[in-house]
Scaffold this motif. Structure first.
Motif, mmCIF file in Angstrom:
data_model
loop_
_atom_site.group_PDB
_atom_site.id
_atom_site.type_symbol
_atom_site.label_atom_id
_atom_site.label_comp_id
_atom_site.label_asym_id
_atom_site.label_seq_id
_atom_site.Cartn_x
_atom_site.Cartn_y
_atom_site.Cartn_z
ATOM 1 N N ARG A 142 7.269 17.570 -32.330
ATOM 2 C CA ARG A 142 8.066 17.580 -31.075
ATOM 3 C C ARG A 142 9.271 18.275 -31.081
ATOM 4 O O ARG A 142 9.907 18.635 -30.143
ATOM 5 C CB ARG A 142 8.347 15.999 -30.740
ATOM 6 N N THR A 143 9.533 18.948 -32.154
ATOM 7 C CA THR A 143 10.820 19.929 -32.314
ATOM 8 C C THR A 143 10.268 21.055 -32.760
ATOM 9 O O THR A 143 9.426 21.457 -33.584
ATOM 10 C CB THR A 143 11.655 19.315 -33.150
ATOM 11 N N ARG A 191 14.639 22.744 -29.768
ATOM 12 C CA ARG A 191 13.917 22.228 -28.561
ATOM 13 C C ARG A 191 12.955 21.168 -28.854
ATOM 14 O O ARG A 191 12.568 21.043 -30.014
ATOM 15 C CB ARG A 191 12.802 23.614 -28.039
ATOM 16 N N PHE A 221 10.119 18.611 -27.386
ATOM 17 C CA PHE A 221 9.094 18.697 -26.450
ATOM 18 C C PHE A 221 8.904 17.224 -25.971
ATOM 19 O O PHE A 221 8.984 16.184 -26.830
ATOM 20 C CB PHE A 221 7.778 19.126 -27.114
ATOM 21 N N ASN A 222 8.093 16.956 -25.048
ATOM 22 C CA ASN A 222 7.731 15.623 -24.616
ATOM 23 C C ASN A 222 9.028 14.663 -24.639
ATOM 24 O O ASN A 222 8.773 13.441 -25.117
ATOM 25 C CB ASN A 222 6.654 14.958 -25.353
ATOM 26 N N PRO A 246 5.263 15.724 -19.489
ATOM 27 C CA PRO A 246 5.573 16.726 -20.383
ATOM 28 C C PRO A 246 6.936 17.552 -20.025
ATOM 29 O O PRO A 246 6.889 18.096 -18.809
ATOM 30 C CB PRO A 246 4.270 17.675 -20.526
ATOM 31 N N SER A 247 7.671 17.457 -20.674
ATOM 32 C CA SER A 247 8.907 17.982 -20.565
ATOM 33 C C SER A 247 9.768 18.589 -21.994
ATOM 34 O O SER A 247 9.158 18.089 -22.871
ATOM 35 C CB SER A 247 10.126 17.503 -19.568
ATOM 36 N N GLU A 248 10.838 19.502 -21.687
ATOM 37 C CA GLU A 248 11.428 19.773 -22.972
ATOM 38 C C GLU A 248 12.898 19.837 -22.689
ATOM 39 O O GLU A 248 13.306 20.066 -21.441
ATOM 40 C CB GLU A 248 10.938 20.960 -23.596
ATOM 41 N N SER A 277 16.327 21.927 -24.684
ATOM 42 C CA SER A 277 16.795 22.946 -25.682
ATOM 43 C C SER A 277 18.365 22.553 -25.925
ATOM 44 O O SER A 277 18.985 22.435 -25.158
ATOM 45 C CB SER A 277 16.734 24.174 -25.245
#
Length: 94
Positions: A34-35, A50, A52-53, A87-89, A91
């Motif tokens: 996820r990174t 970053r 994710f999810n 689903p999103s992210e 940073s």
């Protein structure tokens, strides 16, 4: 060079990059896959992670520890997650 992103515990990294390698085997299990460390600007002193999810469990403080030879620096970033969005992210930068 070592770049370590962690939450509360230094020895339980969210992400670990050391000696030119991504060390997923030493990463907290819920962050594996996820990174992503964005490496394009490391030479400029920019260390971006970053995630994710993103979920509400990701809310809170993240520490970034950077070491290269005798030089080291640590910074703290706050992530605010206001709700589940699919689903999103996010940073984070040092």
């Amino acid at each position: 060079m070592e770049i370590r992103w962690f939450r509360n515990r230094y020895m339980q990294p969210v992400y670990l990059y050391k000696e030119g390698k991504d060390l997923y085997g030493e990463t907290t299990s819920r962050y594996v896959e996820r990174t992503e460390l964005l490496k394009d600007a490391i030479g400029e002193g920019k260390v971006t992670l970053r995630i994710f999810n993103v979920s509400v469990d990701d809310d809170g403080q993240y520490h970034c520890f950077f070491r290269n030879g005798d030089f080291s620096e640590e910074d703290i970033t706050e992530v605010k997650v206001t709700g589940e969005m699919g689903p999103s992210e996010v940073s984070m930068h040092l």
